[in-house]
Scaffold this motif. Structure first.
Motif, PDB file in Angstrom:
ATOM      1  N   ARG A 139      15.362 -52.068  -4.243  1.00  0.00           N
ATOM      2  CA  ARG A 139      16.077 -51.072  -3.342  1.00  0.00           C
ATOM      3  C   ARG A 139      16.489 -51.448  -2.188  1.00  0.00           C
ATOM      4  N   PHE A 140      17.710 -50.996  -1.869  1.00  0.00           N
ATOM      5  CA  PHE A 140      18.144 -51.555  -0.923  1.00  0.00           C
ATOM      6  C   PHE A 140      17.505 -51.026   0.642  1.00  0.00           C
ATOM      7  N   GLY A 141      17.624 -52.057   1.473  1.00  0.00           N
ATOM      8  CA  GLY A 141      16.643 -51.705   2.843  1.00  0.00           C
ATOM      9  C   GLY A 141      17.924 -51.720   4.045  1.00  0.00           C
ATOM     10  N   ASN A 142      17.282 -51.825   5.154  1.00  0.00           N
ATOM     11  CA  ASN A 142      18.169 -51.900   6.432  1.00  0.00           C
ATOM     12  C   ASN A 142      19.372 -53.134   6.183  1.00  0.00           C
ATOM     13  N   MET A 143      20.529 -52.860   5.943  1.00  0.00           N
ATOM     14  CA  MET A 143      21.559 -53.740   5.741  1.00  0.00           C
ATOM     15  C   MET A 143      22.143 -54.292   6.960  1.00  0.00           C
ATOM     16  N   SER A 144      22.375 -55.750   6.631  1.00  0.00           N
ATOM     17  CA  SER A 144      23.282 -56.484   7.601  1.00  0.00           C
ATOM     18  C   SER A 144      24.598 -55.784   7.824  1.00  0.00           C
ATOM     19  N   VAL A 185      13.278 -56.277  -0.093  1.00  0.00           N
ATOM     20  CA  VAL A 185      14.256 -57.023   0.270  1.00  0.00           C
ATOM     21  C   VAL A 185      14.242 -57.754   1.470  1.00  0.00           C
ATOM     22  N   ALA A 186      15.142 -59.017   1.871  1.00  0.00           N
ATOM     23  CA  ALA A 186      14.796 -59.529   2.795  1.00  0.00           C
ATOM     24  C   ALA A 186      15.915 -59.066   4.202  1.00  0.00           C
ATOM     25  N   GLU A 187      16.204 -59.874   4.973  1.00  0.00           N
ATOM     26  CA  GLU A 187      16.802 -59.423   6.105  1.00  0.00           C
ATOM     27  C   GLU A 187      18.333 -58.892   6.006  1.00  0.00           C
ATOM     28  N   ASP A 188      18.899 -58.980   5.042  1.00  0.00           N
ATOM     29  CA  ASP A 188      20.267 -58.326   4.623  1.00  0.00           C
ATOM     30  C   ASP A 188      20.309 -57.099   3.967  1.00  0.00           C
ATOM     31  N   GLY A 189      18.988 -56.714   3.408  1.00  0.00           N
ATOM     32  CA  GLY A 189      18.813 -55.379   3.092  1.00  0.00           C
ATOM     33  C   GLY A 189      19.130 -55.294   1.641  1.00  0.00           C
ATOM     34  N   ILE A 190      19.630 -56.592   0.990  1.00  0.00           N
ATOM     35  CA  ILE A 190      20.163 -56.493  -0.309  1.00  0.00           C
ATOM     36  C   ILE A 190      19.380 -57.610  -1.151  1.00  0.00           C
ATOM     37  N   HIS A 191      19.254 -58.706  -0.775  1.00  0.00           N
ATOM     38  CA  HIS A 191      18.751 -59.720  -1.286  1.00  0.00           C
ATOM     39  C   HIS A 191      17.379 -60.254  -1.157  1.00  0.00           C
ATOM     40  N   LEU A 192      16.793 -60.922  -2.082  1.00  0.00           N
ATOM     41  CA  LEU A 192      15.342 -61.557  -2.083  1.00  0.00           C
ATOM     42  C   LEU A 192      15.279 -62.764  -1.397  1.00  0.00           C
ATOM     43  N   ASP A 193      14.243 -63.417  -0.563  1.00  0.00           N
ATOM     44  CA  ASP A 193      14.293 -64.445   0.037  1.00  0.00           C
ATOM     45  C   ASP A 193      13.442 -65.494  -0.911  1.00  0.00           C
ATOM     46  N   ALA A 194      13.068 -66.372  -0.222  1.00  0.00           N
ATOM     47  CA  ALA A 194      12.429 -67.670  -1.441  1.00  0.00           C
ATOM     48  C   ALA A 194      10.755 -67.080  -1.574  1.00  0.00           C
ATOM     49  N   HIS A 195      10.265 -66.184  -0.887  1.00  0.00           N
ATOM     50  CA  HIS A 195       9.020 -65.640  -0.883  1.00  0.00           C
ATOM     51  C   HIS A 195       9.125 -64.561  -2.002  1.00  0.00           C
ATOM     52  N   GLY A 196      10.252 -63.839  -2.009  1.00  0.00           N
ATOM     53  CA  GLY A 196      10.460 -62.676  -2.831  1.00  0.00           C
ATOM     54  C   GLY A 196      10.637 -63.399  -4.333  1.00  0.00           C
ATOM     55  N   HIS A 197      11.481 -64.326  -4.297  1.00  0.00           N
ATOM     56  CA  HIS A 197      11.724 -65.155  -5.713  1.00  0.00           C
ATOM     57  C   HIS A 197      10.461 -65.573  -6.430  1.00  0.00           C
ATOM     58  N   ARG A 198       9.719 -66.117  -5.597  1.00  0.00           N
ATOM     59  CA  ARG A 198       8.351 -66.646  -6.207  1.00  0.00           C
ATOM     60  C   ARG A 198       7.404 -65.454  -6.501  1.00  0.00           C
ATOM     61  N   LYS A 199       7.376 -64.510  -5.598  1.00  0.00           N
ATOM     62  CA  LYS A 199       6.432 -63.313  -6.065  1.00  0.00           C
ATOM     63  C   LYS A 199       6.880 -62.820  -7.295  1.00  0.00           C
ATOM     64  N   LEU A 200       8.358 -62.555  -7.502  1.00  0.00           N
ATOM     65  CA  LEU A 200       8.785 -62.039  -8.787  1.00  0.00           C
ATOM     66  C   LEU A 200       8.467 -63.018  -9.882  1.00  0.00           C
ATOM     67  N   ALA A 201       8.655 -64.033  -9.818  1.00  0.00           N
ATOM     68  CA  ALA A 201       8.575 -65.012 -11.017  1.00  0.00           C
ATOM     69  C   ALA A 201       7.079 -65.057 -11.385  1.00  0.00           C
TER      70      ALA A 201
END
Length: 216
Positions: A139-144, A185-201
């Motif tokens: 889901r989208f968050g606070n977007m850049s 989502v990470a800072e831009d409100g749309i994408h995953l950061d490296a931590h998110g990628h690892r958690k998903l995997a």
């Protein structure tokens, strides 16, 4: 000597599979992206294939970038990497761009179209359908400022995707998970950061093993 075959897992997605780095537009290293982490975690008896493309939609033509309509490319991708044991689809984010103006229901219809193609693809080891797992995107968050420009008025629609996608998967007998149960989502409100990628995997590891087992 017994020769075993690797179990092949095709990860078909958009920038959140490609590894787009929030705010910088760079790319995470293979070992940081969720398909790469999944490969490392599953081990050598699996072959994890990465097919991420920035801007890819389910079935919608992108007027500003060629080759982004997954409906026109997914069969060729499947056939290119056959035989496939498991197809993982993580799409839908780009359907919600303001200039495409698709609803969550229309995006789910796009997922259904891709499922139909994959089911009829004859790209599994026995020339049938590979197992299929659909991941609802975050889901989208606070977007850049940049992401807010691309995804104006899309936050509510993004929150509707998991329920709509789950219905599509149930219709076709495919597996489904909502990545929002695992990542945000990470800072831009749309994408995953490296931590998110690892958690998903890491969350995918037991699901993949349950769906296709170990090497045979």
């Amino acid at each position: 000597m017994i020769v075993t075959r690797e179990k092949s897992v095709l990860c078909f997605g958009d920038s959140n599979t490609w590894g787009y780095i929030p705010l910088t537009a760079g790319r995470l290293l293979r070992k940081e992206r969720w398909p790469g982490v999944l490969q490392e975690s599953l081990g050598e008896s699996y072959y994890v294939i990465e097919e991420g493309l920035n801007g890819r939609s389910t079935v919608f033509e992108e007027p500003f970038r060629d080759g982004r309509n997954a409906r026109t490319t997914i069969l060729a991708v499947l056939e290119s990497h056959a035989p496939i044991d498991l197809l993982i689809i993580m799409l839908g984010t780009n359907d919600l761009k303001h200039h495409l103006n698709a609803s969550a229901h229309e995006s789910a219809r796009g997922i259904s179209a891709l499922l139909q193609i994959a089911i009829n693809s004859a790209t599994s080891i026995d020339k049938g359908s590979p197992k299929i797992l659909v991941i609802a995107p975050p889901r989208f968050g606070n977007m850049s400022e940049l992401m807010a420009h691309h995804f104006k008025d899309a936050m509510a629609r993004s929150a509707e995707l998991p329920a709509q996608y789950e219905q599509s998967c149930a219709q076709f007998g495919c597996s489904f998970i909502d990545c929002n149960q695992v990542v945000t989502v990470a800072e831009d409100g749309i994408h995953l950061d490296a931590h998110g990628h690892r958690k998903l995997a890491l969350a995918l590891v037991p699901i993949v093993k349950d769906l296709i087992g170990d090497a045979a």
